[in-house]
Design a protein around this motif. Structure first.
Motif, PDB file in Angstrom:
ATOM      1  N   MET A 102      25.468 -21.085 -12.913  1.00 29.99           N
ATOM      2  CA  MET A 102      24.340 -20.234 -13.307  1.00 29.99           C
ATOM      3  C   MET A 102      24.821 -18.875 -13.784  1.00 29.99           C
ATOM      4  SD  MET A 102      22.642 -19.531  -9.528  1.00 29.99           S
ATOM      5  CE  MET A 102      22.617 -21.197  -8.937  1.00 29.99           C
ATOM      6  N   THR A 103      23.974 -18.235 -14.565  1.00 36.57           N
ATOM      7  CA  THR A 103      24.273 -16.896 -15.064  1.00 36.57           C
ATOM      8  C   THR A 103      24.162 -15.887 -13.923  1.00 36.57           C
ATOM      9  OG1 THR A 103      21.973 -16.414 -15.609  1.00 36.57           O
ATOM     10  CG2 THR A 103      23.309 -17.500 -17.323  1.00 36.57           C
ATOM     11  N   GLN A 104      24.657 -14.684 -14.152  1.00 30.54           N
ATOM     12  CA  GLN A 104      24.587 -13.626 -13.133  1.00 30.54           C
ATOM     13  C   GLN A 104      23.140 -13.307 -12.776  1.00 30.54           C
ATOM     14  OE1 GLN A 104      27.016 -12.314 -11.352  1.00 30.54           O
ATOM     15  NE2 GLN A 104      25.599 -11.006 -10.226  1.00 30.54           N
ATOM     16  N   LYS A 105      22.259 -13.259 -13.786  1.00 28.65           N
ATOM     17  CA  LYS A 105      20.851 -12.948 -13.532  1.00 28.65           C
ATOM     18  C   LYS A 105      20.204 -14.045 -12.683  1.00 28.65           C
ATOM     19  CE  LYS A 105      16.551 -11.787 -15.872  1.00 28.65           C
ATOM     20  NZ  LYS A 105      15.859 -11.620 -17.144  1.00 28.65           N
ATOM     21  N   LYS A 106      20.494 -15.287 -12.988  1.00 30.82           N
ATOM     22  CA  LYS A 106      19.933 -16.389 -12.208  1.00 30.82           C
ATOM     23  C   LYS A 106      20.543 -16.403 -10.803  1.00 30.82           C
ATOM     24  CE  LYS A 106      18.931 -21.294 -12.222  1.00 30.82           C
ATOM     25  NZ  LYS A 106      18.976 -22.558 -12.949  1.00 30.82           N
ATOM     26  N   PHE A 107      21.822 -16.065 -10.713  1.00 28.08           N
ATOM     27  CA  PHE A 107      22.504 -16.016  -9.414  1.00 28.08           C
ATOM     28  C   PHE A 107      21.806 -15.026  -8.479  1.00 28.08           C
ATOM     29  CE2 PHE A 107      25.817 -14.431  -6.558  1.00 28.08           C
ATOM     30  CZ  PHE A 107      26.374 -15.621  -6.096  1.00 28.08           C
ATOM     31  N   GLU A 108      21.432 -13.857  -9.006  1.00 27.51           N
ATOM     32  CA  GLU A 108      20.756 -12.842  -8.191  1.00 27.51           C
ATOM     33  C   GLU A 108      19.386 -13.335  -7.722  1.00 27.51           C
ATOM     34  OE1 GLU A 108      20.786  -9.507 -10.818  1.00 27.51           O
ATOM     35  OE2 GLU A 108      22.948  -9.180 -10.554  1.00 27.51           O
ATOM     36  N   ARG A 109      18.657 -14.002  -8.597  1.00 22.55           N
ATOM     37  CA  ARG A 109      17.356 -14.548  -8.207  1.00 22.55           C
ATOM     38  C   ARG A 109      17.520 -15.736  -7.273  1.00 22.55           C
ATOM     39  NH1 ARG A 109      14.442 -15.682 -13.562  1.00 22.55           N
ATOM     40  NH2 ARG A 109      16.569 -16.013 -14.228  1.00 22.55           N
ATOM     41  N   ALA A 110      18.594 -16.498  -7.444  1.00 23.51           N
ATOM     42  CA  ALA A 110      18.830 -17.675  -6.606  1.00 23.51           C
ATOM     43  C   ALA A 110      18.994 -17.285  -5.133  1.00 23.51           C
ATOM     44  CB  ALA A 110      20.059 -18.432  -7.091  1.00 23.51           C
ATOM     45  N   GLU A 111      19.561 -16.122  -4.890  1.00 26.59           N
ATOM     46  CA  GLU A 111      19.707 -15.667  -3.500  1.00 26.59           C
ATOM     47  C   GLU A 111      18.337 -15.502  -2.841  1.00 26.59           C
ATOM     48  OE1 GLU A 111      22.197 -12.412  -0.893  1.00 26.59           O
ATOM     49  OE2 GLU A 111      22.005 -12.104  -3.051  1.00 26.59           O
ATOM     50  N   LEU A 112      17.379 -14.989  -3.581  1.00 25.02           N
ATOM     51  CA  LEU A 112      16.023 -14.827  -3.051  1.00 25.02           C
ATOM     52  C   LEU A 112      15.324 -16.170  -2.925  1.00 25.02           C
ATOM     53  CD1 LEU A 112      15.045 -11.631  -5.060  1.00 25.02           C
ATOM     54  CD2 LEU A 112      15.935 -11.794  -2.724  1.00 25.02           C
ATOM     55  N   VAL A 113      15.591 -17.086  -3.832  1.00 25.91           N
ATOM     56  CA  VAL A 113      15.032 -18.434  -3.733  1.00 25.91           C
ATOM     57  C   VAL A 113      15.556 -19.108  -2.468  1.00 25.91           C
ATOM     58  CG1 VAL A 113      14.997 -20.732  -4.794  1.00 25.91           C
ATOM     59  CG2 VAL A 113      14.635 -18.699  -6.207  1.00 25.91           C
ATOM     60  N   ALA A 114      16.844 -18.944  -2.169  1.00 26.23           N
ATOM     61  CA  ALA A 114      17.424 -19.530  -0.959  1.00 26.23           C
ATOM     62  C   ALA A 114      16.756 -18.962   0.293  1.00 26.23           C
ATOM     63  CB  ALA A 114      18.933 -19.287  -0.918  1.00 26.23           C
ATOM     64  N   LYS A 115      16.469 -17.675   0.305  1.00 26.71           N
ATOM     65  CA  LYS A 115      15.763 -17.063   1.431  1.00 26.71           C
ATOM     66  C   LYS A 115      14.372 -17.681   1.572  1.00 26.71           C
ATOM     67  CE  LYS A 115      18.066 -12.588   1.274  1.00 26.71           C
ATOM     68  NZ  LYS A 115      17.907 -11.146   1.316  1.00 26.71           N
ATOM     69  N   GLY A 116      13.720 -17.910   0.448  1.00 27.44           N
ATOM     70  CA  GLY A 116      12.398 -18.528   0.470  1.00 27.44           C
ATOM     71  C   GLY A 116      12.433 -19.952   0.984  1.00 27.44           C
ATOM     72  N   ILE A 117      13.446 -20.706   0.609  1.00 28.74           N
ATOM     73  CA  ILE A 117      13.572 -22.091   1.089  1.00 28.74           C
ATOM     74  C   ILE A 117      13.814 -22.098   2.591  1.00 28.74           C
ATOM     75  CG2 ILE A 117      14.962 -24.197   0.978  1.00 28.74           C
ATOM     76  CD1 ILE A 117      13.173 -23.824  -1.482  1.00 28.74           C
TER      77      ILE A 117
END
Length: 196
Positions: A102-117
């Motif tokens: 994933m791109t850097q921008k998606k990587f940053e959002r992915a961390e928040l998605v993981a918290k949500g999961i």
């Protein structure tokens, strides 16, 4: 202490059935000190609870730190922000390792998605039996929750391609951590029930 499940045992091992926090605070406000009274239940049941809790806590203490943090966040009655952060980091790390690039921008959002999961996984397992429904199962609800809590907007287009695999990897990490954290507690419960 009930030995219905490893999740319940984890919770009960750290739960102390004493006076409520408000009762103790009220006593301090009135007297300026805490006074032990005879109405506390210090009897054979309490001693049995402590013995069983000690066996469960010993099994938990032997877990690797990331598994213990995950289990404490999921099932301990104690509020431990450090354990939550460690659990979130572990789920994110595993999901990124098994997921797509994933791109850097998606990587940053992915961390928040993981918290949500992890939040969703905890809600599904609240109460210790693991039978609750997912409160944010629909992508629309999950995206709205992420926006309300973390201020991140995820594009609804191509959800199945863009975010669904990562969400599944996060749930997979949660399931793996849960299974590995609860395994030793389940062993202790089995041993205790065989003795009884």
């Amino acid at each position: 202490m009930r030995l219905n499940s490893a999740r319940q045992a984890w919770h009960d091992a750290y739960y102390q059935p004493w006076d409520s926090v408000m009762a103790v605070a009220s006593e301090w406000a009135k007297l300026g000190a805490s006074v032990q009274t005879t109405c506390k239940s210090v009897n054979a049941n309490h001693a049995a609870h402590q013995a069983i809790a000690g066996a469960v806590q010993a099994a938990i203490s032997r877990l690797p730190p990331h598994l213990r943090a995950f289990g404490d966040f999921m099932y301990s009655p104690l509020d431990q922000p450090a354990q939550r952060e460690m659990a979130e980091a572990g789920v994110f790390r595993i999901a990124v390792e098994v997921g797509q690039r994933m791109t850097q921008k998606k990587f940053e959002r992915a961390e928040l998605v993981a918290k949500g999961i992890l939040f969703r996984y905890r809600m599904m397992n609240q109460g210790g039996q693991g039978g609750c429904s997912d409160p944010l199962e629909k992508p629309e609800a999950f995206r709205e929750w992420l926006y309300q809590v973390y201020g991140v907007k995820l594009d609804s287009r191509n959800w199945e391609r863009e975010w669904q695999p990562f969400c599944e990897a996060c749930f997979g990490a949660c399931n793996d951590f849960d299974r590995r954290a609860l395994g030793p507690v389940s062993t202790v419960i089995t041993e205790l029930l065989e003795v009884a």
